[in-house]
Design an enzyme around this catalytic site. Structure first.
Site, PDB file in Angstrom:
ATOM      1  N   LYS A  72      35.623  36.595  48.578  1.00 23.12           N
ATOM      2  CA  LYS A  72      36.121  37.972  47.933  1.00 23.12           C
ATOM      3  C   LYS A  72      34.460  38.607  47.820  1.00 23.12           C
ATOM      4  CE  LYS A  72      37.970  40.116  44.098  1.00 23.12           C
ATOM      5  NZ  LYS A  72      38.702  39.857  42.771  1.00 23.12           N
ATOM      6  N   SER A 171      43.638  38.862  38.747  1.00 18.63           N
ATOM      7  CA  SER A 171      43.186  39.255  40.222  1.00 18.63           C
ATOM      8  C   SER A 171      43.122  38.258  41.131  1.00 18.63           C
ATOM      9  CB  SER A 171      41.794  39.919  40.278  1.00 18.63           C
ATOM     10  OG  SER A 171      41.769  41.222  39.781  1.00 18.63           O
TER      11      SER A 171
HETATM   12  N1  GLN Z   1      44.218  44.267  37.298  1.00 25.21           N
HETATM   13  C1  GLN Z   1      43.253  43.853  36.303  1.00 25.21           C
HETATM   14  C2  GLN Z   1      42.181  45.218  36.236  1.00 25.21           C
HETATM   15  O1  GLN Z   1      42.324  46.092  36.755  1.00 25.21           O
HETATM   16  C3  GLN Z   1      42.559  42.699  36.666  1.00 25.21           C
HETATM   17  C4  GLN Z   1      41.538  42.833  37.533  1.00 25.21           C
HETATM   18  C5  GLN Z   1      40.804  41.666  37.634  1.00 25.21           C
HETATM   19  O2  GLN Z   1      41.429  40.473  37.419  1.00 25.21           O
HETATM   20  N2  GLN Z   1      39.579  41.667  38.406  1.00 25.21           N
HETATM   21  O3  GLN Z   1      41.593  45.000  35.388  1.00 25.21           O
END
Ligand code: GLN
Length: 477
Positions: A72, A171
């Site tokens: 990533k 995420s």
């Molecule tokens: N979707 C969640 C957010 O927008 C988690 C993001 C993440 O885990 N980086 O904060």
């Protein structure tokens, strides 16, 4: 070939690391234009593969010998641009590797390229990338989930056998579920955060993705463990591969609140099937309650945005990336941030700054911290009755591109099942467990802090009992 088979074949000389790389690069060339999983490939991959061969000849033991890994783009890679999918970091070339990257290299892996994400890992669909969305390889009109959507899509389409993501609120797990691959988020502290671009530091963890548990365990063992460069890292050696051979004599708690409403039919059916399969393997199931789960999303978006408002203050046009000069320091800062940051990042900085501002601090941030403590206590109580807890990973399969873009709240709701884990610092694993109208569905298991390996033990029982039925490469031809 599975990643562990690639490593074995490279070690025994049946295939060279360079040949493996070539095969993946050809696949990427053919399929990547439709998926857009990568922001850039590693121009030194070839040289790295050659170096792996030399190290093998010199007798080094390399558990990931010649295995390409997609990474990533919020993990620092020395000499390779790292943008967090943000204009403000365009052109930023880190002078050092994140610890997880150092460990990949030590294990003989080859960094294949940097994958797409929502800008600074804020989002749930990878559509907030400043460089265009990634598409779900199972249905190109749908999102791969987010924010590690590029990593999940790459593994799902077998553009890489393994990938790293980060998980602040889901995420790794949510895109893994939406793309039909495994996604693991460890206990806070089991994988070093050194060199991980900060989003919300008390929640951020690196996580792993693969299409089989054996591969996932191989990767997770290689990158986990104590690190002197991260003061929050725990003094615990990883045992993930060993966990795959342990008996699954565990009690699983089904979390009532996560099944109350809002799940699609296919998601509910996959969870029920998961339970039936494991029950036949002798796993015991009980129902448990985590009452404060209903406040988890609200709590998360206060803690998360507060930490963002502080962490992202460093992008001021002075030190890193984009700089648009103004008449003075303040104007330079304003212009650079205005042009360099996207709408979701700005929204969160504003919300977090508001939550922390004088007069509101207690009402918002202080209250969120108390809710976080209550959530931990509720999890403790649930874990007194069960070794592992079960919920869906996401209430629905992949949604359509654009579907939630105009409504931030509905985008936030995509994380309803995952954020509590980060608030409580727990380990959790998303397991590919079925399909709904051709789209993958994931089941989530959570364990007590530092009992991460149990998740692998239990998941292995399911993988074996279902004869790997759900571990498929997305049918992109
Ligand atoms: N979707 C969640 C957010 O927008 C988690 C993001 C993440 O885990 N980086 O904060």
């Amino acid at each position: 070939m599975w990643a562990h088979q690639i490593a074995d074949a490279v070690k025994s000389g049946k295939i060279s690391a360079k040949e493996v790389l070539q095969e993946y690069l050809e696949r990427i060339q053919r399929l990547e234009p439709r998926v857009h999983a990568f922001l850039r490939l590693n121009p030194r991959a070839q040289a790295e593969a050659e170096a792996v061969e030399k190290r093998l000849e010199a007798g080094e033991a390399l558990p990931l010998a010649g295995v390409p890994v997609a990474v990533k783009d919020n993990l620092c890679t020395r000499g390779l641009e790292t943008t967090c999918a943000s204009r403000i970091l365009e052109g930023f070339v880190p002078p050092y590797d994140a610890t997880v990257i150092t460990r990949l290299r030590q294990a003989g892996a080859v960094v294949l390229g940097k994958t797409n994400l929502d800008e600074f890992a804020m989002g749930s669909s990878t559509e907030y990338s400043a460089f265009g969305p990634t598409r779900n390889p199972w249905d190109l009109e749908r999102v791969p989930g987010g924010t590690s959507g590029g990593s999940a899509a790459a593994v799902a389409a077998n553009l890489a056998p393994l990938a790293l993501g980060t998980d602040t609120g889901g995420s790794v797990r949510q895109p893994a579920a939406l793309c039909g691959v495994y996604g693991f988020k460890p206990t806070y502290g089991r994988i070093s955060r050194y060199g991980v671009v900060a989003h919300a530091s008390s929640l951020d963890q690196v996580g792993t993705m693969a299409r089989s548990l054996e591969d996932l365990a191989l990767l997770t063992d290689a990158i986990s463990g104590p690190d002197a460069l991260d003061a929050t890292s725990l003094p615990l050696e990883p045992q993930f591969q060993r966990a795959l051979t342990e008996p699954a004599e565990l009690t699983v708690g089904i979390v009532r609140e996560a099944f109350a409403s809002g799940n699609s039919e296919g998601v509910s059916a996959a969870c029920e099937n998961f339970r039936q399969v494991l029950q036949r393997c002798g796993v015991r199931f009980v129902e448990v309650s985590v009452p404060s789960l209903r406040y988890a999303l609200a709590t998360y978006y206060l803690v998360d945005t507060s930490e963002i408002s502080s962490n992202l203050a460093r992008y001021d046009g002075t030190l890193y990336g984009l700089r648009i000069a103004g008449a003075d320091v303040t104007e330079t800062m304003m212009r650079s941030r205005e042009a360099g940051l996207g709408p979701e990042v700005k929204r969160r900085i504003l919300m977090g700054t508001f939550a922390l501002s004088s007069g509101y601090y207690e009402a918002y941030y202080g209250k969120a911290l108390r809710a976080r403590a209550k959530l931990r206590a509720d999890f403790d109580a649930a874990f007194a009755r069960a070794d592992v807890l079960l919920t869906p990973t996401s209430p629905t399969p992949a949604f359509r591109l654009g579907e939630k873009l105009s409504d931030p709240l509905s985008m936030y709701l995509a994380d309803i099942d995952t954020v509590a884990v980060n608030l409580a610092g727990l380990p959790a694993l998303s397991i590919p467990s079925g399909f709904e109208e051709g789209l993958p569905v994931g089941v989530q298991l959570m364990a007590r802090p530092v009992q991460d390996e149990r998740l692998f033990t239990l998941a292995k029982a399911f993988e074996d009992a279902t004869e790997q039925a759900f571990l498929q490469v997305a049918p992109l031809s």
